[in-house]
Design an enzyme around this catalytic site. Sequence first.
Site, PDB file in Angstrom:
ATOM      1  N   SER A   1     -16.448  57.900  13.234  1.00 43.30           N
ATOM      2  CA  SER A   1     -16.660  58.889  13.929  1.00 43.30           C
ATOM      3  C   SER A   1     -16.991  60.226  13.203  1.00 43.30           C
ATOM      4  O   SER A   1     -17.996  61.022  14.122  1.00 43.30           O
ATOM      5  CB  SER A   1     -16.006  59.233  15.259  1.00 43.30           C
ATOM      6  OG  SER A   1     -14.422  59.529  14.325  1.00 43.30           O
TER       7      SER A   1
ATOM      8  N   ASN B   1      -4.120  61.602  17.931  1.00 39.70           N
ATOM      9  CA  ASN B   1      -4.384  62.229  19.061  1.00 39.70           C
ATOM     10  C   ASN B   1      -3.713  62.713  20.059  1.00 39.70           C
ATOM     11  O   ASN B   1      -4.946  63.701  20.701  1.00 39.70           O
ATOM     12  CB  ASN B   1      -3.294  60.345  19.461  1.00 39.70           C
ATOM     13  CG  ASN B   1      -3.607  59.217  19.677  1.00 39.70           C
ATOM     14  OD1 ASN B   1      -3.991  58.979  17.919  1.00 39.70           O
ATOM     15  ND2 ASN B   1      -3.133  58.132  19.861  1.00 39.70           N
TER      16      ASN B   1
ATOM     17  N   THR C   1     -40.926  73.395  54.576  1.00 36.09           N
ATOM     18  CA  THR C   1     -40.000  72.208  54.483  1.00 36.09           C
ATOM     19  C   THR C   1     -40.746  70.907  54.785  1.00 36.09           C
ATOM     20  O   THR C   1     -41.878  70.966  54.999  1.00 36.09           O
ATOM     21  CB  THR C   1     -38.683  71.649  55.776  1.00 36.09           C
ATOM     22  OG1 THR C   1     -40.149  71.770  56.733  1.00 36.09           O
ATOM     23  CG2 THR C   1     -37.696  73.543  56.536  1.00 36.09           C
ATOM     24  N   HIS C   2     -39.835  69.742  54.517  1.00 33.36           N
ATOM     25  CA  HIS C   2     -40.984  68.730  53.895  1.00 33.36           C
ATOM     26  C   HIS C   2     -42.647  68.512  53.128  1.00 33.36           C
ATOM     27  O   HIS C   2     -43.007  68.325  53.104  1.00 33.36           O
ATOM     28  CB  HIS C   2     -41.451  67.601  55.204  1.00 33.36           C
ATOM     29  CG  HIS C   2     -40.538  67.063  56.048  1.00 33.36           C
ATOM     30  ND1 HIS C   2     -39.602  66.308  56.774  1.00 33.36           N
ATOM     31  CD2 HIS C   2     -39.846  68.370  57.113  1.00 33.36           C
ATOM     32  CE1 HIS C   2     -38.632  66.754  57.374  1.00 33.36           C
ATOM     33  NE2 HIS C   2     -38.432  68.179  57.475  1.00 33.36           N
TER      34      HIS C   2
ATOM     35  N   SER D   1     -53.170  68.743  25.641  1.00 37.44           N
ATOM     36  CA  SER D   1     -53.675  67.175  25.418  1.00 37.44           C
ATOM     37  C   SER D   1     -55.103  66.791  24.675  1.00 37.44           C
ATOM     38  O   SER D   1     -55.375  67.576  24.271  1.00 37.44           O
ATOM     39  CB  SER D   1     -54.461  66.450  26.576  1.00 37.44           C
ATOM     40  OG  SER D   1     -54.748  65.525  27.149  1.00 37.44           O
TER      41      SER D   1
HETATM   42  N1  ARG Z   1     -11.846  59.702  15.688  1.00 43.71           N
HETATM   43  C1  ARG Z   1     -10.654  59.117  16.543  1.00 43.71           C
HETATM   44  C2  ARG Z   1     -10.943  59.762  18.536  1.00 43.71           C
HETATM   45  O1  ARG Z   1     -12.145  60.124  17.793  1.00 43.71           O
HETATM   46  C3  ARG Z   1      -9.922  60.295  17.130  1.00 43.71           C
HETATM   47  C4  ARG Z   1      -8.015  59.882  17.064  1.00 43.71           C
HETATM   48  C5  ARG Z   1      -7.687  58.845  16.667  1.00 43.71           C
HETATM   49  N2  ARG Z   1      -6.753  58.085  16.976  1.00 43.71           N
HETATM   50  C6  ARG Z   1      -6.062  57.395  16.696  1.00 43.71           C
HETATM   51  N3  ARG Z   1      -5.050  56.702  17.103  1.00 43.71           N
HETATM   52  N4  ARG Z   1      -7.152  55.979  15.857  1.00 43.71           N
HETATM   53  O2  ARG Z   1     -10.858  59.873  18.885  1.00 43.71           O
END
Ligand code: ARG
Length: 471
Positions: A22, A109, A154-155, A276
Amino acid sequence: MKLWGGRFTKPTHRLVEEFNASIPFDYRLAEEDIQGSMAHVTMLAACGIISKQEMRQMIAGLETIQQKIRAGKISFAIEQEDIHLNLEKMLIDEIGPVGGKVHTGRSRNDQVALDLHLYLRKQVLEVMSLLVQLQQVLLERAEQHLHVLLPGYTHLQRAQPVRFSHHLLAYVSMLERDVERLRDSYQRVNTCPLGAGALAGTSFPIDRHLVADQLAFTRIYDNSMDAVSDRDDLIEFCSNTSLIMVHLSRLAEELILWSSEEFAFITLDDAYCTGSSMMPQKKNPDIPELIRGKTGRVFGHLIALLTLFKALPLTYNKDYQEDKEALFDTVATVKNSLTLMALLLKTVQVHEGEMRKKATAGFMGATDIADYLVKQGMPFREAHEVVGRLVRRCIEQNKTIAECSLAELKEESPLFEMDVFALLSCEAIVNARQSFGGTAEEQVRQTMNRKREKIAETLSWLLQVGKGNME
Ligand code: ARG
C-alpha cells in the site's frame, strides 16, 4: 529484509509484493503515522513500559525522519509494504535496534486506524472551511446583485421571477447543511482507536487516555474489536462529500446553462474556460463540466466503501487496505471542486439586462393575477381557471396580459379593476413574496443576515477546534 520475516522460508513473489503493497498510496499518511508514534512512545515511557532514554532516542529519530520526508529526501520501499513498516524500518536504521521498541503494545491494525482518524479529522476541518469560503463568495455576489431579477424555473420552464441573490442564497443554504453534517460527524472522527492492539487489547499496562489527550482526541473507542474494525467515519465522509458534490453539480449545471448563448445570463471568466481545438469561435465551460463530471467518482467511492465493508467478519481483514485510495481521491476531488467553484463564482460576469428581459417576458405574473381575484373573494381554483383562459386568449392574440385593456380583462371576470396592472411589473411580483424565506427584498436581506451569522459561528468553531488540535 522483512520486519515480519521470522517464520518464513521463502522470499515473497515479486507480483505478490506489488499486489500486497500500500506504500504507493499510503505514504500520504506519513505525518500522521509519525505523530501517532511520538504520542505512543511518550505514553509507553510515562507508563514505565520503556525507559525515558529510549523514548528520547525514538522521538529524536522520528523527528529526523520527519524532517527528511518534509525535505523530500526519502524514498519509500515497496519491500516494506506500507507506510507503517517503512517508517519503523527507517527508525531502526536511524537509531539502531532500540527503534524496534516503537511497536511495543501496538499493532498495525490500531496504528492504521489511528492514522486514518488523524488524517480524516484534518480533512473534515479543511473541507468545512472550503465550504464556508464558497458560502462567503455566494453571499458576496448575492449582496452585490441584490436587485437583479431573473426567471425562476420549475420543469426548466419559466415560472416566477426571483432575485438572483435569492437563487444564490439557496446554494448557501445547501452548503450550510453540508457544514452541519461534517460538524456532526467530527465527534466520531475525533475518537482514538490506539491501544486496541491487533484486536483484543494489550497485556502491557498502557494508558489509552494519555495517548488520546496528547493527540487532542475527545473520545476513545470503548471496545478494542470495534476500534480496529470501524471505518464508519470514512463512509460517512464519503456520504457527506457525495451530497456536497450533488450540490456543486447542480450549481455547475446552472452555470453551464446560464453561460450558453440560449440563456446568456452570465459569462465565465476566460481564465476558467478553454477553447476548442477545431472550432475557433468556441469558449467551453470545462471547469463546471468537470465538477459535474467528477461527482460520479465521489459517488463511486462511497459505493466502493460500502461494498468493501459489507459482510466482512470482525476484525481486520486485508480488504481494509482498499479503503485508502477511495478516501484520498474523494478528499482531492472535493477540495479541488470547492476551490474552483469559488473562483468561478468570484469572477463570473452577470448580465443583468438579459436576466431581466427573460424575467419580464411571458406570463410570469399569472399567479399574482389569480391571487388578486382570490383577494376579491374568488376561490383559488376558480381564479386559476379564469387566468388560464386569459393566458390562452393572450397566446392566441400574441400579446401579454399587461397589453390587454381593462375591458378585455373584465370579459374574463368582472372583479378586475385598474389596480391589477400595477401587479404585473417584475418588481411588484418579486416584492409581493413577503412570506418568510421568500424572494421579496426585505426577506432576502434577512436571509443574508442569518447566513452571515451562521458563517461567523462556524468560523469561530473551526478556529477553536483547529487550535485545540495544534496544541
Ligand atoms: N497497509 C495496511 C492497511 O492499509 C496496514 C494494516 C496492516 N495490518 C495487517 N494486519 N496486515 O490496511
